[in-house]
Design a protein around this motif. Sequence first.
Motif, PDB file in Angstrom:
ATOM      1  N   LYS A 138       0.831  -1.209   0.000  1.00  0.00           N
ATOM      2  CA  LYS A 138       0.000   0.000   0.000  1.00  0.00           C
ATOM      3  C   LYS A 138       0.861   1.253   0.000  1.00  0.00           C
ATOM      4  CE  LYS A 138      -3.937   1.976   2.508  1.00  0.00           C
ATOM      5  NZ  LYS A 138      -4.831   1.797   3.681  1.00  0.00           N
ATOM      6  N   LYS A 139       1.838   1.312   0.894  1.00  0.00           N
ATOM      7  CA  LYS A 139       2.780   2.425   0.963  1.00  0.00           C
ATOM      8  C   LYS A 139       4.128   1.891   1.435  1.00  0.00           C
ATOM      9  CE  LYS A 139      -0.210   6.452   1.792  1.00  0.00           C
ATOM     10  NZ  LYS A 139      -0.519   7.561   2.721  1.00  0.00           N
ATOM     11  N   PHE A 140       5.183   2.528   0.956  1.00  0.00           N
ATOM     12  CA  PHE A 140       6.528   2.115   1.333  1.00  0.00           C
ATOM     13  C   PHE A 140       6.745   2.256   2.830  1.00  0.00           C
ATOM     14  CE2 PHE A 140      10.782   3.851   2.356  1.00  0.00           C
ATOM     15  CZ  PHE A 140      11.526   2.695   2.186  1.00  0.00           C
ATOM     16  N   SER A 141       7.385   1.241   3.432  1.00  0.00           N
ATOM     17  CA  SER A 141       7.763   1.281   4.843  1.00  0.00           C
ATOM     18  C   SER A 141       9.195   0.789   4.965  1.00  0.00           C
ATOM     19  CB  SER A 141       6.834   0.388   5.681  1.00  0.00           C
ATOM     20  OG  SER A 141       7.355   0.206   6.986  1.00  0.00           O
ATOM     21  N   ALA A 142      10.098   1.672   5.415  1.00  0.00           N
ATOM     22  CA  ALA A 142      11.502   1.293   5.557  1.00  0.00           C
ATOM     23  C   ALA A 142      11.687   0.231   6.643  1.00  0.00           C
ATOM     24  CB  ALA A 142      12.349   2.529   5.873  1.00  0.00           C
ATOM     25  N   SER A 143      10.929   0.330   7.706  1.00  0.00           N
ATOM     26  CA  SER A 143      11.094  -0.599   8.824  1.00  0.00           C
ATOM     27  C   SER A 143      10.550  -1.991   8.516  1.00  0.00           C
ATOM     28  CB  SER A 143      10.412  -0.050  10.087  1.00  0.00           C
ATOM     29  OG  SER A 143       9.015   0.110   9.865  1.00  0.00           O
ATOM     30  N   ARG A 144       9.586  -2.091   7.584  1.00  0.00           N
ATOM     31  CA  ARG A 144       8.975  -3.381   7.261  1.00  0.00           C
ATOM     32  C   ARG A 144       9.500  -3.972   5.955  1.00  0.00           C
ATOM     33  NH1 ARG A 144       6.992  -6.897  10.068  1.00  0.00           N
ATOM     34  NH2 ARG A 144       5.920  -7.647   8.187  1.00  0.00           N
ATOM     35  N   PHE A 145      10.363  -3.272   5.262  1.00  0.00           N
ATOM     36  CA  PHE A 145      10.752  -3.639   3.900  1.00  0.00           C
ATOM     37  C   PHE A 145      11.281  -5.072   3.817  1.00  0.00           C
ATOM     38  CE2 PHE A 145      13.447  -3.728   0.142  1.00  0.00           C
ATOM     39  CZ  PHE A 145      12.730  -2.979  -0.783  1.00  0.00           C
ATOM     40  N   TRP A 146      12.326  -5.366   4.570  1.00  0.00           N
ATOM     41  CA  TRP A 146      12.955  -6.681   4.454  1.00  0.00           C
ATOM     42  C   TRP A 146      12.092  -7.774   5.074  1.00  0.00           C
ATOM     43  CZ3 TRP A 146      16.106  -6.530   0.734  1.00  0.00           C
ATOM     44  CH2 TRP A 146      16.915  -5.421   0.512  1.00  0.00           C
ATOM     45  N   GLU A 147      11.363  -7.454   6.130  1.00  0.00           N
ATOM     46  CA  GLU A 147      10.443  -8.445   6.706  1.00  0.00           C
ATOM     47  C   GLU A 147       9.374  -8.848   5.700  1.00  0.00           C
ATOM     48  OE1 GLU A 147      11.610  -5.896   8.272  1.00  0.00           O
ATOM     49  OE2 GLU A 147      12.385  -6.595  10.213  1.00  0.00           O
ATOM     50  N   SER A 156      19.549   4.034   6.198  1.00  0.00           N
ATOM     51  CA  SER A 156      19.511   4.811   7.446  1.00  0.00           C
ATOM     52  C   SER A 156      18.816   4.050   8.578  1.00  0.00           C
ATOM     53  CB  SER A 156      18.799   6.147   7.217  1.00  0.00           C
ATOM     54  OG  SER A 156      17.419   5.947   6.922  1.00  0.00           O
ATOM     55  N   GLN A 157      18.238   2.894   8.272  1.00  0.00           N
ATOM     56  CA  GLN A 157      17.569   2.086   9.296  1.00  0.00           C
ATOM     57  C   GLN A 157      18.601   1.368  10.172  1.00  0.00           C
ATOM     58  OE1 GLN A 157      13.955   1.278   9.872  1.00  0.00           O
ATOM     59  NE2 GLN A 157      14.039   3.325   8.970  1.00  0.00           N
ATOM     60  N   PRO A 158      18.238   1.073  11.419  1.00  0.00           N
ATOM     61  CA  PRO A 158      19.130   0.278  12.272  1.00  0.00           C
ATOM     62  C   PRO A 158      19.369  -1.101  11.654  1.00  0.00           C
ATOM     63  CG  PRO A 158      17.296   1.186  13.549  1.00  0.00           C
ATOM     64  CD  PRO A 158      16.991   1.441  12.124  1.00  0.00           C
ATOM     65  N   VAL A 159      20.543  -1.667  11.919  1.00  0.00           N
ATOM     66  CA  VAL A 159      20.856  -3.000  11.395  1.00  0.00           C
ATOM     67  C   VAL A 159      19.919  -4.024  12.023  1.00  0.00           C
ATOM     68  CG1 VAL A 159      22.616  -4.796  11.253  1.00  0.00           C
ATOM     69  CG2 VAL A 159      23.263  -2.389  10.980  1.00  0.00           C
ATOM     70  N   ARG A 160      19.333  -4.870  11.150  1.00  0.00           N
ATOM     71  CA  ARG A 160      18.429  -5.931  11.596  1.00  0.00           C
ATOM     72  C   ARG A 160      18.876  -7.255  10.984  1.00  0.00           C
ATOM     73  NH1 ARG A 160      14.770  -1.736  10.148  1.00  0.00           N
ATOM     74  NH2 ARG A 160      13.498  -0.972  11.880  1.00  0.00           N
ATOM     75  N   PRO A 161      18.677  -8.370  11.682  1.00  0.00           N
ATOM     76  CA  PRO A 161      19.029  -9.677  11.098  1.00  0.00           C
ATOM     77  C   PRO A 161      18.297  -9.943   9.789  1.00  0.00           C
ATOM     78  CG  PRO A 161      18.612  -9.885  13.453  1.00  0.00           C
ATOM     79  CD  PRO A 161      18.198  -8.494  13.072  1.00  0.00           C
ATOM     80  N   SER A 162      17.060  -9.444   9.672  1.00  0.00           N
ATOM     81  CA  SER A 162      16.247  -9.733   8.496  1.00  0.00           C
ATOM     82  C   SER A 162      16.826  -9.161   7.205  1.00  0.00           C
ATOM     83  CB  SER A 162      14.827  -9.179   8.691  1.00  0.00           C
ATOM     84  OG  SER A 162      14.863  -7.775   8.890  1.00  0.00           O
ATOM     85  N   GLU A 163      17.686  -8.154   7.330  1.00  0.00           N
ATOM     86  CA  GLU A 163      18.188  -7.511   6.118  1.00  0.00           C
ATOM     87  C   GLU A 163      19.178  -8.382   5.347  1.00  0.00           C
ATOM     88  OE1 GLU A 163      21.826  -4.670   7.649  1.00  0.00           O
ATOM     89  OE2 GLU A 163      19.786  -3.990   8.048  1.00  0.00           O
ATOM     90  N   ARG A 164      19.584  -9.517   5.937  1.00  0.00           N
ATOM     91  CA  ARG A 164      20.462 -10.460   5.230  1.00  0.00           C
ATOM     92  C   ARG A 164      19.817 -11.847   5.104  1.00  0.00           C
ATOM     93  NH1 ARG A 164      25.088  -8.421   2.738  1.00  0.00           N
ATOM     94  NH2 ARG A 164      25.955 -10.518   2.955  1.00  0.00           N
ATOM     95  N   GLN A 165      18.547 -11.981   5.522  1.00  0.00           N
ATOM     96  CA  GLN A 165      17.888 -13.291   5.517  1.00  0.00           C
ATOM     97  C   GLN A 165      16.904 -13.453   4.359  1.00  0.00           C
ATOM     98  OE1 GLN A 165      16.134 -13.374   9.407  1.00  0.00           O
ATOM     99  NE2 GLN A 165      18.086 -13.780  10.450  1.00  0.00           N
ATOM    100  N   HIS A 166      16.877 -12.499   3.467  1.00  0.00           N
ATOM    101  CA  HIS A 166      15.931 -12.520   2.354  1.00  0.00           C
ATOM    102  C   HIS A 166      16.516 -13.264   1.156  1.00  0.00           C
ATOM    103  CE1 HIS A 166      18.505  -9.565   0.355  1.00  0.00           C
ATOM    104  NE2 HIS A 166      18.607  -8.973   1.535  1.00  0.00           N
ATOM    105  N   ARG A 167      15.699 -13.379   0.079  1.00  0.00           N
ATOM    106  CA  ARG A 167      16.122 -14.049  -1.152  1.00  0.00           C
ATOM    107  C   ARG A 167      16.253 -13.055  -2.312  1.00  0.00           C
ATOM    108  NH1 ARG A 167      11.963 -17.379  -2.952  1.00  0.00           N
ATOM    109  NH2 ARG A 167      13.456 -18.332  -4.402  1.00  0.00           N
TER     110      ARG A 167
END
Length: 589
Positions: free
Chosen positions: A313-322, A344-355
Amino acid sequence: MHYVASGSLSLGSLGLLRLFGASWSWSLAAGLGVYLGTGGWRYLYVVVRTAKRDINGLYVLLKVKLALWHHIRNRNTIPSIFAQTVARHPDKPALVYEATGETWTFSQLDQISNAVSHWALSQGWTAGDVVALFMESRPLQVALWLGLAKVGVEAALINFNLRRDSLLHCLGVSASRALVFGAELADAVSEVSSSLSESMVRFSTGDLRPDQMAALNCHPLDSILASAPRNPPPCVMSKDRLFYIYTSGTTGLPKAAIVVHSRYYRIAAFGYHSFRMRPDDIIYDCLPLYHSAGNIMGVGQCLIHGITVVVKKKFSASRFWEDCIKHNCTVVQYIGEICRYLLSQPVRPSERQHRVRLAVGNGLRPSVWEAFMERFGVKQIGEFYGATECNCSIANMDGKVGACGFNSRILPNVYPIRLLKVNEETMELVRDKQGLCVPCRPGEPGLLVGRINQEDPLRRFDGYASQDATRKKIAYNVFKKNDSAYLSGVEGKAGMAAIADSTGNFNCNSFLKEVQQALPPYARPIFLRISPCVDTTGTFKIQKTRLQREGYDPRLTTDQIYFLNSRAGRYELVTEELYNAFEKGSISL
């Protein structure tokens, strides 16, 4: 021309030596020496460095062009191409609505768009009529314009950020007979309701109370579509136009760009083949569906190539990789700023767990490019350039960091686009003694143009709903006498507004309230420069070059410069300290 002259001289030397009885080996060696000695070595160097890229580009160009000619010869439209996709993948997920998790298969999307077609016919609309769509991104928006297209009715895709005069302008310029709006935009419709023509019938989708619907004089579209037939509508001879997409409106009121069926196919197909997308890909589309990036480059892969598209619906930086992990996405879309927001988002584990292996978009700054790939593990960036209506789109097919595309130096006339010199004072094209435009040398900035050929689906220019706007985008005598070319221009983000205030009474707060009511967020000036007067030329044209050169650096002027702090909701004075923060990137623009 220099390379042609070198080649001619070397061939002449070869012929002269043979005439005097020299052997072929000596003649060839001498001819090659002359060619290299007169600068031909530069051309050979260019060939060696760019041949692989150019051959790949030529392959993609021919593949898309042949497919287009096939569809044109068979009178295929986007709806008929989509019907072929449905036949191949009836039960495969076509669109996923991330907000609710609702999934439509290709058969379901086909059936819902059929219901739209029957509803359109019941309203008495015929081929060439226009219906405006004004809603936030959702799968229904795709079903609406697709169903309308099945019976030849054209959609006008309205930017959901528009309000008041801009909104009324977009509805008027398209000559829309009806308006379909999302319940979330009821207040925006209410603001202009009294100015809408009584003949413009209105429909709403989503939850609205009966009293709200009565006040807006609208009909409930969801219940109408739920009871409409879902069998294919009767065959209607469609006109060439598919729908209208509007320019951003940062340099004036938005223009309604005409998108024909072949243009829709061309944009989607170039993206698919240039960036090596695959049928089993899943695309995360967080861009608005009122624009070509989201609706053609994104959704087009669904309709034409059978790729599943997740609509956000709308871009979300915090939900992007999830979101990407949740839906197993392999391709994401971006505009340049999206990548910066993600960094600019804090490092999250999910940002490297995607395909995700491919990010497709435009406007990615070189400074962000490599950092984005390295941090998030995205192997390929598919950067491209091209306005919705242009005939000079380019794409970065070889992954060169910072490049938005290329123009072949080996075969420049296969895809006739050029960067041309412009007068920085007037922004007019520079011409030579013969009256033709002057191409830029490598490394020089210029204006991108594409030669127009209305018989070639890759080079035609369909223009805008306004003939006057169309004429302003065409230049003549560009490559040769009596030809014509599309002018790309700059329809970018709003920057600085210079305001002449001789009385000293300008009020930033009042100004902001006015622009908030009249302009969407992206078109509001980020900087204000308050001057006692505005410099003009002898012919009373504003002298913009000095203002552009000085930018927002307070050390270069005695004028007051203000910055729009969107979080605080006010304009703030730019000090040297604030300027340094901009330059370091600690405060984003």
